[in-house]
Design an enzyme around this catalytic site. Structure first.
Site, PDB file in Angstrom:
ATOM      1  N   LYS A 213       0.851  -1.199   0.000  1.00  0.00           N
ATOM      2  CA  LYS A 213       0.000   0.000   0.000  1.00  0.00           C
ATOM      3  C   LYS A 213       0.884   1.246   0.000  1.00  0.00           C
ATOM      4  O   LYS A 213       1.592   1.506   0.985  1.00  0.00           O
ATOM      5  CB  LYS A 213      -0.909   0.041   1.232  1.00  0.00           C
ATOM      6  N   GLY A 265       6.870   4.641   8.411  1.00  0.00           N
ATOM      7  CA  GLY A 265       5.996   5.803   8.557  1.00  0.00           C
ATOM      8  C   GLY A 265       6.117   6.376   9.953  1.00  0.00           C
ATOM      9  O   GLY A 265       7.152   6.216  10.618  1.00  0.00           O
ATOM     10  N   SER A 266       5.053   7.004  10.415  1.00  0.00           N
ATOM     11  CA  SER A 266       5.128   7.701  11.702  1.00  0.00           C
ATOM     12  C   SER A 266       5.093   6.717  12.876  1.00  0.00           C
ATOM     13  O   SER A 266       4.540   5.617  12.768  1.00  0.00           O
ATOM     14  CB  SER A 266       3.961   8.677  11.823  1.00  0.00           C
ATOM     15  N   THR A 267       5.633   7.150  13.997  1.00  0.00           N
ATOM     16  CA  THR A 267       5.630   6.327  15.211  1.00  0.00           C
ATOM     17  C   THR A 267       4.192   6.079  15.667  1.00  0.00           C
ATOM     18  O   THR A 267       3.852   4.975  16.120  1.00  0.00           O
ATOM     19  CB  THR A 267       6.453   7.034  16.304  1.00  0.00           C
ATOM     20  N   GLU A 268       3.343   7.087  15.487  1.00  0.00           N
ATOM     21  CA  GLU A 268       1.946   6.958  15.920  1.00  0.00           C
ATOM     22  C   GLU A 268       1.245   5.796  15.198  1.00  0.00           C
ATOM     23  O   GLU A 268       0.616   4.941  15.822  1.00  0.00           O
ATOM     24  CB  GLU A 268       1.241   8.285  15.607  1.00  0.00           C
ATOM     25  N   ILE A 269       1.404   5.742  13.864  1.00  0.00           N
ATOM     26  CA  ILE A 269       0.757   4.654  13.112  1.00  0.00           C
ATOM     27  C   ILE A 269       1.496   3.340  13.369  1.00  0.00           C
ATOM     28  O   ILE A 269       0.871   2.269  13.432  1.00  0.00           O
ATOM     29  CB  ILE A 269       0.698   4.991  11.601  1.00  0.00           C
ATOM     30  N   GLY A 270       2.810   3.436  13.561  1.00  0.00           N
ATOM     31  CA  GLY A 270       3.584   2.232  13.884  1.00  0.00           C
ATOM     32  C   GLY A 270       3.032   1.539  15.126  1.00  0.00           C
ATOM     33  O   GLY A 270       2.923   0.310  15.178  1.00  0.00           O
ATOM     34  N   GLU A 287       9.787   0.702  10.763  1.00  0.00           N
ATOM     35  CA  GLU A 287      10.810   1.740  10.590  1.00  0.00           C
ATOM     36  C   GLU A 287      10.085   3.067  10.754  1.00  0.00           C
ATOM     37  O   GLU A 287       9.321   3.473   9.895  1.00  0.00           O
ATOM     38  CB  GLU A 287      11.446   1.585   9.211  1.00  0.00           C
ATOM     39  N   CYS A 321      13.275  10.403   7.647  1.00  0.00           N
ATOM     40  CA  CYS A 321      13.165   9.893   9.025  1.00  0.00           C
ATOM     41  C   CYS A 321      14.487   9.987   9.773  1.00  0.00           C
ATOM     42  O   CYS A 321      14.517  10.184  10.976  1.00  0.00           O
ATOM     43  CB  CYS A 321      12.650   8.464   9.023  1.00  0.00           C
ATOM     44  N   GLU A 418       9.567  15.251  15.979  1.00  0.00           N
ATOM     45  CA  GLU A 418       9.976  15.101  14.579  1.00  0.00           C
ATOM     46  C   GLU A 418       9.207  16.119  13.748  1.00  0.00           C
ATOM     47  O   GLU A 418       7.980  16.074  13.691  1.00  0.00           O
ATOM     48  CB  GLU A 418       9.657  13.681  14.090  1.00  0.00           C
TER      49      GLU A 418
HETATM   50  P1  NDP Z   1       1.717   7.940   8.337  1.00  0.00           P
HETATM   51  O1  NDP Z   1       2.508   7.131   9.283  1.00  0.00           O
HETATM   52  O2  NDP Z   1       0.300   8.204   8.625  1.00  0.00           O
HETATM   53  O3  NDP Z   1       1.743   7.265   6.877  1.00  0.00           O
HETATM   54  C1  NDP Z   1       2.592   6.235   6.472  1.00  0.00           C
HETATM   55  C2  NDP Z   1       1.796   5.156   5.728  1.00  0.00           C
HETATM   56  O4  NDP Z   1       0.895   4.520   6.636  1.00  0.00           O
HETATM   57  C3  NDP Z   1       0.926   5.681   4.600  1.00  0.00           C
HETATM   58  O5  NDP Z   1       0.886   4.729   3.564  1.00  0.00           O
HETATM   59  C4  NDP Z   1      -0.416   5.806   5.273  1.00  0.00           C
HETATM   60  O6  NDP Z   1      -1.494   5.810   4.388  1.00  0.00           O
HETATM   61  C5  NDP Z   1      -0.419   4.563   6.119  1.00  0.00           C
HETATM   62  N1  NDP Z   1      -1.373   4.591   7.209  1.00  0.00           N
HETATM   63  C6  NDP Z   1      -1.975   5.657   7.788  1.00  0.00           C
HETATM   64  N2  NDP Z   1      -2.785   5.261   8.786  1.00  0.00           N
HETATM   65  C7  NDP Z   1      -2.702   3.923   8.842  1.00  0.00           C
HETATM   66  C8  NDP Z   1      -3.305   2.936   9.663  1.00  0.00           C
HETATM   67  N3  NDP Z   1      -4.148   3.258  10.649  1.00  0.00           N
HETATM   68  N4  NDP Z   1      -3.000   1.643   9.438  1.00  0.00           N
HETATM   69  C9  NDP Z   1      -2.145   1.297   8.478  1.00  0.00           C
HETATM   70  N5  NDP Z   1      -1.543   2.188   7.653  1.00  0.00           N
HETATM   71  C10 NDP Z   1      -1.816   3.482   7.843  1.00  0.00           C
HETATM   72  O7  NDP Z   1       2.447   9.285   8.104  1.00  0.00           O
HETATM   73  P2  NDP Z   1       1.779  10.669   7.655  1.00  0.00           P
HETATM   74  O8  NDP Z   1       1.779  10.667   6.199  1.00  0.00           O
HETATM   75  O9  NDP Z   1       0.472  10.913   8.292  1.00  0.00           O
HETATM   76  O10 NDP Z   1       2.807  11.688   8.249  1.00  0.00           O
HETATM   77  C11 NDP Z   1       2.661  12.123   9.601  1.00  0.00           C
HETATM   78  C12 NDP Z   1       3.996  12.321  10.228  1.00  0.00           C
HETATM   79  O11 NDP Z   1       4.661  11.077  10.287  1.00  0.00           O
HETATM   80  C13 NDP Z   1       4.930  13.218   9.451  1.00  0.00           C
HETATM   81  O12 NDP Z   1       4.737  14.537   9.769  1.00  0.00           O
HETATM   82  C14 NDP Z   1       6.267  12.716   9.876  1.00  0.00           C
HETATM   83  O13 NDP Z   1       6.638  13.334  11.075  1.00  0.00           O
HETATM   84  C15 NDP Z   1       6.051  11.249  10.116  1.00  0.00           C
HETATM   85  N6  NDP Z   1       6.482  10.391   9.003  1.00  0.00           N
HETATM   86  C16 NDP Z   1       7.584   9.648   9.198  1.00  0.00           C
HETATM   87  C17 NDP Z   1       8.047   8.855   8.183  1.00  0.00           C
HETATM   88  C18 NDP Z   1       9.264   8.052   8.353  1.00  0.00           C
HETATM   89  O14 NDP Z   1       9.800   7.547   7.382  1.00  0.00           O
HETATM   90  N7  NDP Z   1       9.726   7.866   9.564  1.00  0.00           N
HETATM   91  C19 NDP Z   1       7.398   8.808   6.873  1.00  0.00           C
HETATM   92  C20 NDP Z   1       6.198   9.597   6.792  1.00  0.00           C
HETATM   93  C21 NDP Z   1       5.792  10.367   7.829  1.00  0.00           C
HETATM   94  P3  NDP Z   1      -2.126   7.204   3.886  1.00  0.00           P
HETATM   95  O15 NDP Z   1      -1.051   7.890   3.148  1.00  0.00           O
HETATM   96  O16 NDP Z   1      -3.222   6.737   3.038  1.00  0.00           O
HETATM   97  O17 NDP Z   1      -2.572   7.933   5.116  1.00  0.00           O
END
Ligand code: NDP
Length: 510
Positions: A213, A265-270, A287, A321, A418
């Site tokens: 995805k 992606g973000s720590t919150e979604i992680g 990651e 990141c 971050e």
């Molecule tokens: P997210 O962590 O939300 O997005 C990363 C991926 O996860 C996207 O494909 C997103 O889909 C998907 N996703 C979102 N919600 C869920 C869920 N509940 N279950 C499974 N997958 C999900 O990052 P954001 O784009 O919202 O960015 C927010 C913050 O996160 C940024 O400001 C930055 O600080 C940090 N970030 C860190 C990254 C890193 O590499 N460490 C990369 C990106 C962001 P969708 O795009 O459809 O929401």
């Protein structure tokens, strides 16, 4: 390009014989020294009006027919309409991946899998300009970065893991490496194609199939990669690509047909994903975010350090990141280093991502721009000193000036959170112990940098820094042979190198 930033500086013309030089200027007069626009042509990319999902080797509409729009962050104009996957589509994609794992891809000998991966690597190289232009259009990153970093590195991950596909016995001596099965992979928007390659290449090399995805703001390079899979004649179902919102990301993670989850992606979604796999035997790599310290000692080569600092935080608009977003400078050299840094910032060109001169492109989305703006305002409100070079920003698009904060306290939000933008927070230290204490004073642990003339100091610092990757006298260097990943709230598991392969195999006794 109209409306895009150009930076003006000047140089003094050497004297000419009759007092007039070849620029037609008199002795000592400054030459107006502007960068001429150097836009990369867009016509290498044929944008489709509509993109479908890629399931079982075919482009299909989403069940229910819903779509979303991907926007060019540099112009705020729509680029394409993309099918929005539903839970039913996730189920179809996982079933297709399972079938391919059992009947076609999973049955191939390693040397046959290697041929496909080599083919994909070669096609990525052949189509590199197309990928680079599309990536810059969809994400906002400067073309010189997508052209020189993202796309070549993506291809090199396929080259590298192609080499392992028929050598798993050597990678894990004395053990039998079996694929895990179906991998669910969720990637972010900051390095869309590169993160795809980090995830797909090792998974396929080990005999797994995947459902990936992409992020909703950057689905297009993944959908172009679907075309590469067709071109490479990959067995249907081996790679499935399902753009859609975060909710379907969670459907994918929790699908019972999935054996392994890989997320960046973000720590919150992680955290949510961790909860989503809890109680199952699914493999998991996370990651996540970072707040890296880039530490400069008083014996460091300052000019090189300045380049490393700039690369560390302004590369990819700071949307990285592992960005070196906290600069820790030894107190005695802080004034000199900050002066040099300010001079260097004045030469950074912000503007059209497709202009080959651009250093800092567009922020990926309006939402991210708002987040950066809010955090920068918090820095000002909390008493840090803001510096931004005077530069024109394009009238349209999501742009943000390279930003430097001095007088930063460890308690400030800009030193703790971050930001994921072109914003550097400068702190100082007196002793190596203080540098370590400040560098490790973060919930994250992804990366760090050390600048010093002394090898022994590098080794000492590396052993004490709580970070998955530590760069010495450089920053933001990536290589497919080298593992990458974090500690603490930056996640766990490693991608890249043999460690990255390990995450996609089950090891059995011979
Ligand atoms: P997210 O962590 O939300 O997005 C990363 C991926 O996860 C996207 O494909 C997103 O889909 C998907 N996703 C979102 N919600 C869920 C869920 N509940 N279950 C499974 N997958 C999900 O990052 P954001 O784009 O919202 O960015 C927010 C913050 O996160 C940024 O400001 C930055 O600080 C940090 N970030 C860190 C990254 C890193 O590499 N460490 C990369 C990106 C962001 P969708 O795009 O459809 O929401």
């Amino acid at each position: 390009m109209a409306g895009m930033a150009t930076r003006t500086s000047s140089s003094v013309v050497p004297s000419a014989e009759n007092g007039v030089n070849s620029w037609g200027l008199g002795d000592g007069q400054a030459v107006p020294w502007e960068y001429a626009p150097a836009p990369e042509a867009r016509d290498i990319v044929t944008l489709k009006e509509r993109y479908g999902l890629f399931i079982n080797g075919r482009e299909v509409p989403a069940t229910g027919g819903e779509t979303f729009t991907s926007v060019d962050p540099a112009t705020e104009q729509p680029l394409a309409t993309v099918a929005k996957a539903t839970s039913a589509d996730i189920d179809k994609a996982v079933r297709a991946a399972r079938k391919a794992q059992r009947r076609s891809w999973g049955q191939l000998a390693g040397k046959e899998r290697a041929k496909y991966l080599f083919r994909i690597a070669r096609i990525l190289q052949e189509r590199s300009r197309e990928f680079a232009v599309l990536e810059s259009m969809d994400s906002g990153k400067p073309i010189k970065e997508s052209r020189d970093v993202d796309v070549p590195l993506a291809a090199s991950h396929f080259w590298y893991y192609a080499g392992w596909a028929d050598k798993l016995d050597y990678a894990f001596p004395g053990r039998v490496a079996k694929p895990l099965g179906v991998a669910a992979q969720i990637i972010p928007w900051n390095f869309p194609l590169l993160m795809l390659s980090w995830k797909i290449a090792p998974a396929l090399a080990a005999g797994n199939t995947v459902v990936l995805k992409p992020a909703s703001t950057t689905p297009l390079s993944a959908l172009l990669f679907a075309d590469v899979c067709l071109q490479a004649d990959l067995p249907p179902g081996t790679v499935n690509i399902v753009p859609g919102p975060g909710t379907i990301g969670m459907d994918l993670v929790t699908h019972p047909g999935v054996d392994k989850v890989a997320f960046t992606g973000s720590t919150e979604i992680g955290r949510k994903i961790y909860q989503g796999v809890a109680g199952t035997d699914k493999g998991l790599t996370l990651e996540l975010g970072g707040k890296a310290a880039n530490i400069v000692f008083d014996d460091a080569p300052l000019d090189q350090a300045v380049e490393g600092i700039v690369n560390g935080i302004y590369f990819n608009q700071g949307e990285v990141c592992c960005a070196g977003s906290r600069l820790l400078v030894q107190e005695s050299i802080a004034p000199a280093l900050i002066d040099k840094l300010k001079d260097r910032l004045a030469t950074i060109r912000v503007g059209d991502p497709l202009d080959k001169n651009t250093d800092v492109g567009a922020i990926n989305s309006k939402q991210q721009l708002e987040k950066i703006t809010e955090l920068v305002q918090s820095g000002v409100d909390e008493g840090a000193e803001l510096y931004q070079p005077a530069c024109d920003l394009p009238e349209r698009g999501y742009f943000f000036r390279p930003t430097l904060f001095t007088n930063v306290a460890q308690s400030h939000r800009i030193a703790r959170e971050e930001i994921f933008g072109p914003v550097l927070s400068v702190l100082t230290f007196r002793t190596p112990d203080e540098a370590i204490e400040k560098a490790n004073n973060t919930p994250y642990g992804l990366s760090a940098g050390v600048w010093t003339d002394k090898g022994s100091r590098i080794l000492d610092m590396v052993s004490k820094l709580k970070a998955g990757v530590v760069w010495a006298n450089t920053f933001n260097r990536f290589d497919p042979t080298s593992p990458f990943g974090g500690y603490k709230e930056s996640g766990f598991g490693r991608e890249g190198g043999m460690h990255g392969l390990h995450a996609y195999v089950r090891l059995e006794d011979r």
